[in-house]
Design a protein around this motif. Structure first.
Motif, PDB file in Angstrom:
ATOM      1  N   LEU A  12       0.810  -1.223   0.000  1.00 28.04           N
ATOM      2  CA  LEU A  12       0.000   0.000   0.000  1.00 28.04           C
ATOM      3  C   LEU A  12       0.845   1.275   0.000  1.00 28.04           C
ATOM      4  O   LEU A  12       0.317   2.374  -0.175  1.00 28.04           O
ATOM      5  N   LYS A  13       2.131   1.117   0.208  1.00 27.99           N
ATOM      6  CA  LYS A  13       3.008   2.301   0.285  1.00 27.99           C
ATOM      7  C   LYS A  13       2.821   3.177  -0.956  1.00 27.99           C
ATOM      8  O   LYS A  13       2.695   2.663  -2.069  1.00 27.99           O
ATOM      9  N   LYS A  14       2.827   4.476  -0.742  1.00 20.81           N
ATOM     10  CA  LYS A  14       2.739   5.406  -1.887  1.00 20.81           C
ATOM     11  C   LYS A  14       3.919   5.172  -2.801  1.00 20.81           C
ATOM     12  O   LYS A  14       5.054   5.052  -2.343  1.00 20.81           O
ATOM     13  N   GLY A  15       3.654   5.050  -4.079  1.00 21.08           N
ATOM     14  CA  GLY A  15       4.726   4.741  -5.021  1.00 21.08           C
ATOM     15  C   GLY A  15       4.682   3.269  -5.423  1.00 21.08           C
ATOM     16  O   GLY A  15       5.090   2.921  -6.513  1.00 21.08           O
ATOM     17  N   ILE A  16       4.195   2.414  -4.511  1.00 20.32           N
ATOM     18  CA  ILE A  16       4.017   0.993  -4.870  1.00 20.32           C
ATOM     19  C   ILE A  16       2.569   0.813  -5.349  1.00 20.32           C
ATOM     20  O   ILE A  16       2.312   0.209  -6.385  1.00 20.32           O
ATOM     21  N   ASP A  17       1.632   1.381  -4.556  1.00 16.69           N
ATOM     22  CA  ASP A  17       0.286   1.675  -5.063  1.00 16.69           C
ATOM     23  C   ASP A  17      -0.574   0.497  -5.511  1.00 16.69           C
ATOM     24  O   ASP A  17      -1.345   0.614  -6.480  1.00 16.69           O
TER      25      ASP A  17
END
Ligand SMILES: NC(=O)c1ccc[n+]([C@@H]2O[C@H](COP(=O)([O-])OP(=O)(O)OC[C@H]3O[C@@H](n4cnc5c(N)ncnc54)[C@H](OP(=O)(O)O)[C@@H]3O)[C@@H](O)[C@H]2O)c1
Length: 276
Positions: free
Chosen positions: A169-174
């Protein structure tokens, strides 16, 4: 036929990078396997870590818990001869909680302390649980698209499913993540929607081809013993006919997990050297 995602190849890359950073290290403090009453499976796991340590010239020592877990962990934390600690199962529950609450984040090779897990939630991890990190590594190495895709994880343990969901869920992995467990309704429907399906259930051949979307990437974390053989959670012979790619068991995530443990050792070493 699905593409086979070879975990040994991924592990090899990790070990090669690690060897380079170990070659520049001033010294190689040891890894301690802190145990209480290890069973046969744990003993065999410890042997495999010791043997991998030998190949990398890293001393790995088994340490039996004394009657004061507090004292043991405090001295492991303070010792410059120790770069990393693993608290081996099975361990008396209350003692395990005490050990985890005291262990320094920088020596937490398995990413089990509250600080390590908190960092995963914040998206800035150094020591994530190695199995979850191994799944991320296979995704990265084989360039499996996850941004904007549906990733379904079957299993919500603290060592695999939950941290992996946070990492994806990390931003950039999305990724868009669905985490399933034993009380999930209509599991087949959910898994059949997955572009990436991660199986971390602990039940041999649990995931059948009918549960997999054609072309999906299947990452099998399971390690199960069936008739003397190691098998995954996915029924490989069926699923590989439907999936776009699949990690084998053995030779998949398990190989990478051990490599990640040693990569964590390298990180811990760098932190120790930076502190002087
Ligand atoms: N490759 C590696 O390096 C590595 C490392 C660690 C573990 N593993 C393997 O990975 C597997 C999972 O390990 P774990 O430690 O995460 O296991 P775990 O703690 O036992 O968790 C299993 C998860 O599967 C869920 N589950 C069980 N039956 C289910 C069902 N019928 N439908 C849907 N979900 C179900 C459980 O749901 P509830 O939460 O509702 O009970 C739980 O969340 C095991 O085979 C283990 O050996 C491999």
């Amino acid at each position: 036929m699905a593409r086979i995602l070879d975990g040994k190849e991924v592990a090899q890359r990790i070990y090669e990078n690690l060897k380079q950073s170990l070659a520049n290290a001033r010294s190689l403090p040891k890894i301690v396997l802190y145990c209480d009453q290890p069973d046969a499976a744990t003993r065999s796991y410890m042997k495999s870590i010791i043997s991998r340590g030998k190949k990398l010239c890293i001393e790995v020592e088994m340490l039996q818990a004394s009657n004061s877990v507090e004292n043991d962990v405090r001295s492991l934390n303070e010792s410059d001869d120790v770069a990393g600690v693993m608290i081996m199962h099975p361990f008396k529950d209350t003692d395990e909680m005490t050990a985890l609450s005291l262990l320094k984040h920088e020596k937490d090779l398995e990413g089990r302390t509250a600080s390590s897990l908190g960092a995963v939630v914040n998206g800035e991890w150094l020591f994530a649980p190695p199995t979850a990190e191994a799944v991320m590594e296979v995704i990265d190495y084989y360039e499996i698209p996850v941004a904007g895709k549906d990733v379904v994880i079957v299993g919500r343990s603290t060592t695999v499913g939950k941290p992996l969901a946070m990492m994806l869920l990390k931003k950039g992995i999305d990724a868009t993540v669905t985490v399933c467990h034993s009380r999930t309704g209509e599991l087949d429907k959910k898994t059949s929607r997955a572009d990436v399906l991660v199986c971390a259930v602990g039940r041999a051949n649990f995931v059948r081809s009918t549960m997999v979307k054609p072309g999906a990437n299947v990452i099998d974390v399971g390690i199960n013993f069936e008739q003397g053989k190691i098998v995954g959670d996915a029924r490989f012979d069926e699923v590989e006919k439907v999936a776009g790619s699949i990690t084998p068991v053995p030779g998949g995530i398990g190989s990478i997990t051990t490599a990640i443990l040693f990569r964590h050792y390298g990180t811990s070493l760098k932190l120790m050297e930076a502190r002087g």
